[in-house]
Design an enzyme around this catalytic site. Structure first.
Site, short mmCIF file in Angstrom:
data_model
loop_
_atom_site.label_atom_id
_atom_site.label_comp_id
_atom_site.label_asym_id
_atom_site.label_seq_id
_atom_site.Cartn_x
_atom_site.Cartn_y
_atom_site.Cartn_z
CB SER A 411 87.81 -2.50 -87.00
OG SER A 411 88.62 -2.55 -88.13
CG HIS A 432 86.58 -5.53 -83.59
ND1 HIS A 432 86.56 -4.40 -82.82
CD2 HIS A 432 87.59 -5.35 -84.48
CE1 HIS A 432 87.51 -3.58 -83.23
NE2 HIS A 432 88.14 -4.13 -84.23
CG ASN A 482 87.88 1.04 -82.96
OD1 ASN A 482 88.83 1.11 -82.18
ND2 ASN A 482 87.86 0.20 -83.98
P1 NAD Z 1 96.06 -6.98 -93.92
O1 NAD Z 1 96.12 -6.04 -95.04
O2 NAD Z 1 97.29 -7.21 -93.09
O3 NAD Z 1 95.61 -8.42 -94.46
C1 NAD Z 1 94.55 -8.63 -95.33
C2 NAD Z 1 94.81 -9.94 -96.07
O4 NAD Z 1 93.62 -10.29 -96.77
C3 NAD Z 1 95.93 -9.84 -97.12
O5 NAD Z 1 96.86 -10.89 -96.91
C4 NAD Z 1 95.20 -10.01 -98.46
O6 NAD Z 1 95.98 -10.70 -99.42
C5 NAD Z 1 93.99 -10.83 -98.02
N1 NAD Z 1 92.86 -10.72 -98.93
C6 NAD Z 1 92.33 -9.62 -99.48
N2 NAD Z 1 91.27 -9.95 -100.25
C7 NAD Z 1 91.14 -11.30 -100.19
C8 NAD Z 1 90.24 -12.23 -100.77
N3 NAD Z 1 89.27 -11.84 -101.54
N4 NAD Z 1 90.41 -13.55 -100.47
C9 NAD Z 1 91.39 -13.95 -99.66
N5 NAD Z 1 92.28 -13.11 -99.09
C10 NAD Z 1 92.15 -11.80 -99.36
O7 NAD Z 1 94.85 -6.52 -93.01
P2 NAD Z 1 94.64 -6.74 -91.45
O8 NAD Z 1 95.27 -5.63 -90.70
O9 NAD Z 1 94.93 -8.13 -91.08
O10 NAD Z 1 93.05 -6.48 -91.33
C11 NAD Z 1 92.13 -7.42 -91.74
C12 NAD Z 1 90.76 -7.08 -91.19
O11 NAD Z 1 90.84 -7.01 -89.77
C13 NAD Z 1 90.21 -5.73 -91.63
O12 NAD Z 1 88.83 -5.86 -91.76
C14 NAD Z 1 90.55 -4.82 -90.47
O13 NAD Z 1 89.70 -3.71 -90.35
C15 NAD Z 1 90.34 -5.76 -89.32
N6 NAD Z 1 91.06 -5.41 -88.09
C16 NAD Z 1 92.35 -5.00 -88.14
C17 NAD Z 1 93.02 -4.70 -86.95
C18 NAD Z 1 94.46 -4.29 -86.98
O14 NAD Z 1 94.95 -3.79 -85.95
N7 NAD Z 1 95.19 -4.48 -88.05
C19 NAD Z 1 92.35 -4.83 -85.73
C20 NAD Z 1 91.04 -5.29 -85.72
C21 NAD Z 1 90.40 -5.58 -86.90
#
Ligand code: NAD
Length: 698
Positions: A411, A432, A482
């Site tokens: 993001s 995204h 954003n």
């Molecule tokens: P999260 O912390 O819920 O999940 C991340 C997952 O990635 C975890 O399960 C972790 O174990 C796994 N992980 C980490 N390193 C890894 C690796 N090397 N190999 C495999 N798995 C791995 O995070 P999230 O909220 O789902 O966000 C994930 C991405 O999405 C981020 O880049 C975030 O900026 C983006 N994003 C989040 C949102 C939101 O509202 N949460 C919205 C849009 C974009």
């Protein structure tokens, strides 16, 4: 060119509409239909007229581009009246979809036959309109008030089988191999033989007796929350309630007047704007010449909040999905969550059990990255950390097949910095998604400097298959959504320092139409993540020197108040219920005093104006920097990803409705008062001069 052909056999005339793709009732079709009705009426050897359509559907709507403009004759009303007064009975033969004016055309025919697989509906309300071709009157009289209310205020289609049960469709053709026009002519011949072709509708065209008026008020109450800010569904209820005591013709006159009011309402103009903006958003330079790849299998890396939603969205669209995470615990949690989501959809009736099972069975899990080796598209959703993402992309590049597309759900990060660690930067792209990703329709697509047109075209096709809307954004920090959120969030923080409270601002935003206020939203998302990002930025020194910095959010976090998850943030929480918090009020007053700002009373109107102007000026800067292709794209992002009320059309449309010159003037005043954060964008100045948002150059 003729849009309606006319043929005859054995005393039955057939008018076939041919206006692909949806046989819309544009002026050419209306003229052709009128000619056919008059010709059938005047020819002695014609006993009945069948109205059918070529192509994949019956008439699936009016020509939306004609709304709000003077109609060219013959109007739809003239055609419907001609059918109603003709001495030759008519039969509508429906396949595919009969929607809006198309359905009303069928309803004005004497009889309706349909393929069982067909669907019919009155979707006008989705554009802030209401049935305008006697639809309310037919539904009320053929199917009763409850069905009429449901069909016309939801806008959702119903199956021909269901409509047959309600008596709206007279005859079903269940074998799809049967030629529908032949079935319609046979149906007519059969009625002729029985002497029953003509139909006495006099009973149905009188007032509707024995309807309890409470039905309408109860329905209104039940939908009060859903219809907040909307005029069209309320008008539909008014028309249906009043029409019970009226004759068909009187009811039609009432409907016509109410329809015209809707047609010119700000709500309908906004929703129509978004309808066209959504179509435009799909036009991306270069993609029209590229051939999109067929994506059948997807890998999602990261089984967290976003990974789960993305995997579910792909499976629901029929793609096979493997989710990869480092630990089995994370994978198991994801599978349980997805199963739960499908279970909820089935329980709610929004998805059939068989479909949910089919989708769920398309999902597999693995803790080994090699599992992605056969996938066409890989979407990464691991932690928001450049180093972690780069390492994942290096590994993916090694194991993914050469033509696989690698997408990141970042993001905030620079797509090029991720793409450049691979040997296939042209096949790397940003996707995204928004949370929850299996529900939210928006996907911002970010092209890196090397992303190929073939990849962009493929992502457009994939998002469409996911039933989502892709908006292309430049590779700039915050992309579109954003970046605007940052700008108006900053202004809201300043308003707190100057005299407002979080609950006042949230109430004002809520009244404007946002489902949730800004501070309640921050509390829900968690205040600590963005606090860390602020600290990193502070260290890098990337904040412009002229930008005033409000320390309030930092002070709140320093107290360990991270929002809902810690029971307090801008508000105090019991469960998810927020209450205003005196300690926060005291903290805000202290922060104002420390910054030497004298607090004052700030009116609700001033809050709306300042927040909206901040959104619009940032939107205009986004056009200046070509981060968005066009103003309409920004409106699509805001209404589909950030809760901006659709009935206001998005921030850029709000500016047009308010007056671009007026908004420019307000921004100029803020610039004088508050300094360079408010420097008016070039596009805003230009828009004020030309009275429209400038088009971006490709
Ligand atoms: P999260 O912390 O819920 O999940 C991340 C997952 O990635 C975890 O399960 C972790 O174990 C796994 N992980 C980490 N390193 C890894 C690796 N090397 N190999 C495999 N798995 C791995 O995070 P999230 O909220 O789902 O966000 C994930 C991405 O999405 C981020 O880049 C975030 O900026 C983006 N994003 C989040 C949102 C939101 O509202 N949460 C919205 C849009 C974009």
């Amino acid at each position: 060119m003729s849009y309606v052909s006319y043929s005859k056999s054995n005393g039955i005339a057939v008018a076939t509409i041919d206006n692909p793709p949806i046989n819309a009732l544009s002026i050419g079709v209306r003229r052709g239909l009128m000619d056919a009705i008059e010709r059938a009426q005047s020819e002695d050897d014609v006993e009945a007229l069948v109205i059918a359509c070529a192509g994949r559907t019956f008439v699936a709507g009016a020509d939306i581009s004609e709304f709000g403009k003077p109609y060219e004759e013959p109007s739809l009303y003239k055609i419907l009246d001609a059918l109603g007064t003709s001495s030759k009975p008519s039969i509508a033969a429906i396949h595919g979809m009969a929607l809006g004016g198309g359905l009303e055309l069928a309803l004005s025919c004497t009889w309706r036959i349909a393929q069982s697989q067909a669907q019919i509906g009155q979707p006008e309300v989705k554009l802030g309109l209401m049935p305008g071709g006697y639809g309310t009157q037919w539904w009320l009289r053929l199917a009763g008030p409850q069905v009429a209310l449901d069909v016309s205020t939801s806008g959702n289609p119903v199956s021909a089988e269901q409509a047959h049960e309600w008596g709206v469709i007279d005859y079903l053709v269940s074998d799809p191999a049967v030629d529908l026009v032949s079935a319609a002519t046979d149906f007519a011949q059969d009625l002729i033989r029985k002497g029953a072709l003509a139909r006495d509708l006099s009973a149905i065209k009188g007032p509707v007796n024995n309807v309890d008026p409470a039905v309408f008020e109860v329905y209104r109450q039940k939908n009060q929350k859903k219809w907040r800010g909307l005029v069209a569904p309320q008008k539909i209820v008014d028309v249906l309630a009043t029409s019970c005591a009226l004759t068909f013709d009187e009811g039609c006159a009432l409907e016509k007047k109410a329809f015209q009011e809707c047609e010119h309402s700000p709500e309908s103009m906004s929703l129509r704007h978004l309808f066209f903006a959504e179509r435009e958003a799909g036009k991306v330079p270069g993609t029209d010449k590229a051939t999109p790849l067929d994506i059948k299998s997807v890998a999602v890396i990261g089984a967290g909040t976003m990974g789960q939603g993305i995997a579910q969205a792909c499976a629901s669209a029929g793609m096979s999905v493997v989710i990869v995470d480092r630990t089995y615990e994370a994978l198991e949690r994801a599978i349980v969550a997805i199963q739960g989501n499908y279970g909820t959809s089935v329980a709610r009736g929004s998805m059939a059990r068989a479909k949910a099972d089919r989708a769920f069975n398309l999902i597999s899990i693995s803790s080994d990255l090699v599992a992605v080796s056969k996938c066409d598209l890989i979407v990464e959703a691991v932690f928001e950390d450049l180093g972690v993402k780069q390492s994942v992309f290096r590994d993916l590049d090694a194991v993914a097949k050469p033509h696989a597309i690698l997408a990141t759900n970042t993001s905030t990060l620079d797509i090029d910095l991720i793409a450049n660690v691979t040997r296939r930067a042209q096949r790397v792209v940003g996707m995204h998604f928004f949370s929850p990703a299996h529900v939210m329709k928006l996907v911002e697509v970010i092209k890196g400097s090397q992303t190929s047109d073939e990849v962009s075209a493929t992502i457009l096709k994939v998002t469409k298959a996911l039933r989502k809307i892709a908006v292309f954004a430049g590779n700039e920090e915050g992309f579109i959504g954003n970046r605007i959120l940052g700008a108006y969030g900053r202004e809201a923080d300043y308003l707190l320092e100057e005299g407002a409270t979080p609950w006042q601002i949230d109430r004002v935003l809520n009244q404007f139409g946002f489902p949730m206020g800004l501070f309640a939203m921050r509390d829900m998302a968690g205040l600590d993540v963005i606090w860390r990002i602020r600290q990193e930025r502070e260290q890098k020194g990337t904040r412009p020197a002229y930008e005033r910095y409000s320390v309030l959010a930092d002070r709140i976090c320093e107290q360990g108040r991270f929002g809902q998850k810690t029971g307090s943030g801008y508000y105090r929480y019991e469960g998810r219920t927020a209450t205003p918090c005196p300690e926060i009020k005291a903290l805000i007053v202290q922060v104002s005093a420390d910054a030497g700002i004298e607090r004052r009373e700030i009116s609700d109107e001033a809050i709306v104006q300042r927040i909206m102007c901040a959104m619009v000026n940032e939107g205009a800067r986004i056009i200046d920097s070509r981060t968005a292709q066009r103003a309409g794209d920004i409106d699509i992002v805001y209404t589909n990803g950030y809760g901006f009320p659709s009935y206001r059309g998005g921030p850029m449309f709000w500016a047009q409705q308010t007056g671009l010159q007026k908004v420019y003037k307000m921004v100029q005043e803020y610039h004088m008062l508050y300094g360079d954060t408010w420097r008016p964008a070039q596009s805003l100045a230009e828009a004020a001069r030309t009275n429209q948002w400038p088009a971006c150059q490709a």
